[in-house]
Structures are given as C-alpha cells and as structure tokens.
Design a protein around this motif. Structure first.
Motif, PDB file in Angstrom:
ATOM      1  N   LYS A  18     -69.590 -36.466  11.563  1.00  0.00           N
ATOM      2  CA  LYS A  18     -68.522 -36.414  12.570  1.00  0.00           C
ATOM      3  C   LYS A  18     -68.668 -35.239  13.537  1.00  0.00           C
ATOM      4  N   PHE A  19     -69.271 -34.155  13.062  1.00  0.00           N
ATOM      5  CA  PHE A  19     -69.450 -32.966  13.896  1.00  0.00           C
ATOM      6  C   PHE A  19     -70.841 -32.390  13.656  1.00  0.00           C
ATOM      7  N   VAL A  20     -71.437 -31.868  14.715  1.00  0.00           N
ATOM      8  CA  VAL A  20     -72.724 -31.168  14.593  1.00  0.00           C
ATOM      9  C   VAL A  20     -72.539 -29.770  15.163  1.00  0.00           C
ATOM     10  N   ARG A  21     -72.706 -28.780  14.330  1.00  0.00           N
ATOM     11  CA  ARG A  21     -72.540 -27.399  14.754  1.00  0.00           C
ATOM     12  C   ARG A  21     -73.872 -26.849  15.269  1.00  0.00           C
ATOM     13  N   LEU A  22     -73.819 -26.248  16.434  1.00  0.00           N
ATOM     14  CA  LEU A  22     -74.989 -25.580  16.989  1.00  0.00           C
ATOM     15  C   LEU A  22     -74.841 -24.087  16.722  1.00  0.00           C
ATOM     16  N   TRP A  23     -75.844 -23.507  16.073  1.00  0.00           N
ATOM     17  CA  TRP A  23     -75.777 -22.112  15.629  1.00  0.00           C
ATOM     18  C   TRP A  23     -76.774 -21.234  16.382  1.00  0.00           C
ATOM     19  N   PHE A  24     -76.355 -20.013  16.674  1.00  0.00           N
ATOM     20  CA  PHE A  24     -77.253 -18.969  17.160  1.00  0.00           C
ATOM     21  C   PHE A  24     -76.568 -17.638  16.873  1.00  0.00           C
ATOM     22  N   THR A  25     -77.234 -16.510  17.151  1.00  0.00           N
ATOM     23  CA  THR A  25     -76.629 -15.217  16.855  1.00  0.00           C
ATOM     24  C   THR A  25     -76.588 -14.332  18.097  1.00  0.00           C
ATOM     25  N   ASP A  26     -75.704 -13.330  18.042  1.00  0.00           N
ATOM     26  CA  ASP A  26     -75.732 -12.277  19.056  1.00  0.00           C
ATOM     27  C   ASP A  26     -76.708 -11.194  18.597  1.00  0.00           C
ATOM     28  N   VAL A  28     -76.239  -8.367  17.230  1.00  0.00           N
ATOM     29  CA  VAL A  28     -75.889  -7.746  15.960  1.00  0.00           C
ATOM     30  C   VAL A  28     -76.235  -8.651  14.786  1.00  0.00           C
ATOM     31  N   GLY A  29     -76.340  -9.955  15.051  1.00  0.00           N
ATOM     32  CA  GLY A  29     -76.617 -10.910  13.989  1.00  0.00           C
ATOM     33  C   GLY A  29     -75.384 -11.679  13.550  1.00  0.00           C
ATOM     34  N   THR A  30     -74.318 -11.597  14.336  1.00  0.00           N
ATOM     35  CA  THR A  30     -73.121 -12.386  14.054  1.00  0.00           C
ATOM     36  C   THR A  30     -73.408 -13.841  14.405  1.00  0.00           C
ATOM     37  N   LEU A  31     -73.099 -14.733  13.490  1.00  0.00           N
ATOM     38  CA  LEU A  31     -73.374 -16.153  13.720  1.00  0.00           C
ATOM     39  C   LEU A  31     -72.361 -16.732  14.700  1.00  0.00           C
ATOM     40  N   LYS A  32     -72.870 -17.418  15.710  1.00  0.00           N
ATOM     41  CA  LYS A  32     -72.041 -18.116  16.689  1.00  0.00           C
ATOM     42  C   LYS A  32     -72.190 -19.617  16.472  1.00  0.00           C
ATOM     43  N   SER A  33     -71.124 -20.351  16.720  1.00  0.00           N
ATOM     44  CA  SER A  33     -71.142 -21.778  16.415  1.00  0.00           C
ATOM     45  C   SER A  33     -70.302 -22.553  17.423  1.00  0.00           C
ATOM     46  N   VAL A  34     -70.829 -23.680  17.856  1.00  0.00           N
ATOM     47  CA  VAL A  34     -70.061 -24.607  18.685  1.00  0.00           C
ATOM     48  C   VAL A  34     -70.272 -25.997  18.110  1.00  0.00           C
ATOM     49  N   ALA A  35     -69.195 -26.762  17.978  1.00  0.00           N
ATOM     50  CA  ALA A  35     -69.262 -28.082  17.348  1.00  0.00           C
ATOM     51  C   ALA A  35     -69.352 -29.175  18.412  1.00  0.00           C
ATOM     52  N   LEU A  36     -70.315 -30.067  18.232  1.00  0.00           N
ATOM     53  CA  LEU A  36     -70.501 -31.206  19.130  1.00  0.00           C
ATOM     54  C   LEU A  36     -70.054 -32.492  18.448  1.00  0.00           C
ATOM     55  N   ALA A  37     -69.526 -33.406  19.242  1.00  0.00           N
ATOM     56  CA  ALA A  37     -69.324 -34.770  18.761  1.00  0.00           C
ATOM     57  C   ALA A  37     -70.690 -35.450  18.685  1.00  0.00           C
ATOM     58  N   PRO A  38     -70.890 -36.375  17.749  1.00  0.00           N
ATOM     59  CA  PRO A  38     -72.197 -37.026  17.588  1.00  0.00           C
ATOM     60  C   PRO A  38     -72.755 -37.617  18.881  1.00  0.00           C
ATOM     61  N   ALA A  39     -71.874 -38.154  19.725  1.00  0.00           N
ATOM     62  CA  ALA A  39     -72.329 -38.794  20.963  1.00  0.00           C
ATOM     63  C   ALA A  39     -72.952 -37.805  21.946  1.00  0.00           C
ATOM     64  N   GLU A  40     -72.690 -36.514  21.755  1.00  0.00           N
ATOM     65  CA  GLU A  40     -73.184 -35.497  22.679  1.00  0.00           C
ATOM     66  C   GLU A  40     -74.521 -34.888  22.249  1.00  0.00           C
ATOM     67  N   VAL A  41     -74.991 -35.236  21.046  1.00  0.00           N
ATOM     68  CA  VAL A  41     -76.182 -34.573  20.501  1.00  0.00           C
ATOM     69  C   VAL A  41     -77.439 -34.938  21.292  1.00  0.00           C
ATOM     70  N   ILE A  56     -70.883 -13.358  24.872  1.00  0.00           N
ATOM     71  CA  ILE A  56     -71.528 -13.113  23.583  1.00  0.00           C
ATOM     72  C   ILE A  56     -72.145 -11.723  23.606  1.00  0.00           C
ATOM     73  N   GLU A  57     -71.920 -10.925  22.570  1.00  0.00           N
ATOM     74  CA  GLU A  57     -72.394  -9.543  22.530  1.00  0.00           C
ATOM     75  C   GLU A  57     -73.902  -9.445  22.758  1.00  0.00           C
ATOM     76  N   GLY A  58     -74.265  -8.819  23.885  1.00  0.00           N
ATOM     77  CA  GLY A  58     -75.662  -8.517  24.159  1.00  0.00           C
ATOM     78  C   GLY A  58     -76.520  -9.690  24.567  1.00  0.00           C
ATOM     79  N   LEU A  59     -75.931 -10.862  24.853  1.00  0.00           N
ATOM     80  CA  LEU A  59     -76.775 -12.023  25.125  1.00  0.00           C
ATOM     81  C   LEU A  59     -77.183 -12.108  26.591  1.00  0.00           C
ATOM     82  N   THR A  60     -76.311 -11.689  27.486  1.00  0.00           N
ATOM     83  CA  THR A  60     -76.698 -11.673  28.899  1.00  0.00           C
ATOM     84  C   THR A  60     -75.745 -10.775  29.668  1.00  0.00           C
ATOM     85  N   ARG A  61     -76.091 -10.477  30.902  1.00  0.00           N
ATOM     86  CA  ARG A  61     -75.240  -9.662  31.755  1.00  0.00           C
ATOM     87  C   ARG A  61     -74.287 -10.560  32.536  1.00  0.00           C
TER      88      ARG A  61
END
Length: 445
Positions: A18-26, A28-41, A56-61
């Motif tokens: 039902k949901f697909v979480r996309l993971w990456f970190t800042d 510092v190593g804090t896990l970031k997550s955004v959930a997609l509906a299956p149709a958007e994958v 996001i901490e330190g990801l871009t200006r």
C-alpha cells in the motif's frame, strides 16, 4: 536495472503493498522518509521524486534547493514490522539535481564516489560492523538518569529477560529484510546489547546499518522499551561503539592476506592500517560526531583513545584479529574508534580514503603496540609515539578543518556542512550549565 524495476513493480502488485517509503539521510545520518502510493513508484523510477533539499540538514543551499530522489530498486524490501495491515516497503534513494547530476551533498553519493576510487585502484571494500546499543525503560529519565531494562553484563544469559526476546525478534526481522546477522549477545553495560552484521560491500552495509537502526527502534517500541544508539547514555558504564572489521579484495582474492607474513598481513594491509592511523584524529569529527561521543572515548571503559595498532590488542585503535588457519579470505583489520551514532556513509568513506592514502603514498606502519595502551603513563605513551585522539568535539572540529583528506573525500559542500553542524552543536553544548557543575560548585562557591 530494468529487470529489477520490473521485479519491484510486480512484487508491489502481487503482495498488495500500500505504501513505498523512499529513504535517504542528511549529513548527520538522520534517516529521512517519504511515502509513495504504489501508482507513483514507476514515475519515481523514471523521473525521480522532487523535494526541497534546503529543508534537509546539509543537503543543499537555499538558492539551489530543488532536488530529486531516485529510488534504487536493488534495495527494495517489504518492512516486516508493518505486518499484513497496509503492507509497506522501502527503497534507498540516490539524490540528484534537476539536470540529472548526482547531488554533491548526498552522503550515499559520497560513499559511492570513494568506492569508485577504490575500484579504479582495483579494490572492493568490505565491512562488518559490531553494533552496540542500549535498551532503556523509556526515553524519559529523572535525576538518576536513564533506566536500563536489566542489570546484566557481558554475555549474560537472563532467563525471561527483555533483551532475549528483543534480540530474537530483531534478528528475525533483519533476516526477513535480507540482512544477515552473525551473532548477538548482551554487552557489558546494563541493558546494553550487541548485534553483529555479516560482512558485505560497504555501500550495502551502510544501507544495512540505517535499516538496522530503524529495526531496533521499531522492535523496541513494539516491546514497550526504548532503544538508543547514543554513544554514552549512562555515566559509569561502557559506551556504545560500532567496531568495524574491514578488508579489501582484488577480484576474489583478499588483498589483506599474505601467507607467511607476520600475522598473515600483506603489505597492502599494513599500508592501509598506516593510513588509518595517520588520519584517524582528523576524521574523528565524522567517526565520532557528537559531543557525547568523546565521553565514550575518554571515560576509561575500553574505548580506544590513542593512535596505535596491535595483534589481538583490544586497547589499540586498530586491531588485527586472531588469524584462523586456512581461512585467508577472512583476513581483516578492526577499527575500534567509530561509534554507533556515526553516519555510516560518511564514516566509511573517510576510513576507506585514509587507508587508500596509506597504500597510494606508501605510508610506513609504525611499531606494533604489544602492551596495554590504557595502562601506560602519558610519558610512556609519548615516548612510544602514541598520539591521542581528540579529547572533545571542539578539538575534532579543529583537526578536521585543516584536513585535506576530509575535504577531498567529502567534497566542499559536505565538508562545510558537517563542520557547520558540528560547530553549532559545540556552541550549544558549551553554553550549558550541567548538573555536575551545580553539584560540584553551587554550595562551595
């Protein structure tokens, strides 16, 4: 890659995800997550998912905030703690700019870049971490500090204890996620546990460590306790490290192994160790990135505080484990400073870069530490050439500021963002008046 994408899309449909979480970190190593509906994958595979990187901490200006998250289909796994109610999966992401270039501040991309440099030299980098953490009754604490779930010690068997059930559940969940566990046990501190992951290439392992932390947190919530990877949560008890075993392979051959050499250590391994030793102080702001990290390193509870190496010497910063006859492929070294709160992408990048520098520039390995480094006097350590690691985060920041290795490996943006984040932490810490100061001075002065 197309086959892997097809597999992901087919599995999502067949398993009713039902949901697909996309993971990456800042940074510092804090896990970031955004959930997609299956149709958007499918669209995320082809175009990426846009987001505001400046949030996001330190990801871009701020003036270049638009970024895209591209899910890596090889990291697709269904999250077992979600059960059959609204099944949820996850994928790690590579971050790019809108024109398709890798985002220079993406920690995962930093590690990929360093691994590519190793590959150009003919090497594949493998790691195997021993991850320690504490189980507490809750995240809340009173005057006595956090309350551990038990009072057990190293390798203790606690019938009916929380830690047994916890480790069993966590290990099964990790295995369900395709993360192989070597073994698990109670550690030396009350409520302290360790789970060791079976070796893998460094990028896979960094992803595994981020997943591991999430699994441990989720299982703790499930069992009504709290898990923390804080390096030193309890005064008077050991801190939590992430001792990491490392090896380089050239094709199928272990580049650290040489039959007949002392400890079966090849010249490549010896130069790699020399690189780690020489650059360890200047990368400490990443391998030990918090104010609290230095309470672990300098509290006297068997954490390595001095730059040295030794064969099976647990007081050394770099340990050469006992060699197993006829198992040359398992030849490796162990780096003991890194703690459980480090960002694995950046820490492994710098540890690898330090070792490669030692190989490329033919560093000479200093004499082995055969004595207990902790028990030596300062004068004895100085005479033997055992340099101290930074004593606090401020010192670590100052060493990293002048590190060419760190600047080159991390890239300008990550380098500056890490330093800015750490300076802010030190300023905030320095402004605090601690309970220790009040107990020691309030009535006396």
């Amino acid at each position: 890659m197309d086959k892997q994408r097809d597999f992901v899309l087919r599995t999502i449909e067949e398993r009713g995800v039902k949901f697909v979480r996309l993971w990456f970190t800042d940074v510092v190593g804090t896990l970031k997550s955004v959930a997609l509906a299956p149709a958007e994958v499918e669209g995320a595979f082809t175009e990426g998912l846009g987001f505001d990187g400046s949030a996001i901490e330190g990801l871009t200006r701020a003036y270049e905030s638009d970024l895209l998250a591209h899910p890596d289909p090889t990291t697709f796994q269904i999250l077992p703690w979600r059960g059959e109610i609204d099944p949820t999966a996850r994928m790690f992401c590579d971050i790019t700019t809108p024109d398709g270039e890798p985002a220079v501040a993406d920690p995962r991309n930093v590690l990929k870049r360093t691994l590519e440099k190793a590959a150009e030299a003919g090497f594949t980098f493998y790691t195997h971490p021993e991850i320690e953490f504490y189980l507490l009754q809750s995240a809340r604490f009173g005057d006595g500090g956090p309350e551990p779930v038990d009072s057990a010690g190293y390798f203790d068997n606690v019938p009916g204890g929380t830690a047994h059930d916890f480790r069993r559940r966590a290990v099964r969940m990790l295995e369900d996620l395709g993360i192989s566990v070597e073994f698990s046990h109670h550690e030396a501190g009350p409520g302290q546990n360790e789970i060791d992951l079976r070796y893998a290439d460094a990028l896979t392992m960094a992803d595994n460590i981020m997943t591991f932390r999430t699994v441990v947190k989720e299982v703790a919530i499930e069992q009504g306790v709290y898990a923390t990877f804080m390096p030193k949560p309890l005064a008077g008890h050991p801190g939590s490290g992430m001792h990491t075993h490392m090896s380089l392979f050239e094709g199928d051959a272990n580049a650290f192994y040489e039959a007949g050499a002392q400890y079966q250590l090849s010249k490549t391994a010896r130069k790699f160790i020399a690189g780690l030793l020489r650059h360890a102080p200047e990368i400490s702001a990443v391998t030990n990135q918090f104010v609290n990290s230095y309470k672990r390193l300098w509290s006297g509870d068997e954490a390595p505080s001095y730059v040295s190496w030794g064969h099976n010497n647990r007081s050394a910063l770099v340990r050469v484990p006992l060699y197993k006859p006829n198992k040359g492929q398992s030849a490796r070294i162990e780096y003991r400073a890194i703690d459980s709160a480090a960002n694995p992408y950046l820490a492994y990048s710098l540890m690898l870069a330090a070792g490669l520098k030692g190989i490329q520039e033919d560093y000479e390995l200093p004499p082995e530490a055969t004595e207990d480094v902790w028990s030596l006097t300062d004068a004895e350590r100085k005479a033997l050439g055992y340099e101290a690691l930074p004593s606090n985060l401020d010192e670590a920041i100052r060493l990293m500021e002048s590190s060419e290795l760190a600047a080159e490996t991390l890239g300008e943006q990550v380098f500056e963002n890490v330093l800015r984040n750490k300076r802010q932490e030190w300023v905030g810490y320095r402004a605090q008046v601690t309970p220790w100061e009040l107990r020691s001075n309030l009535e006396l002065l």
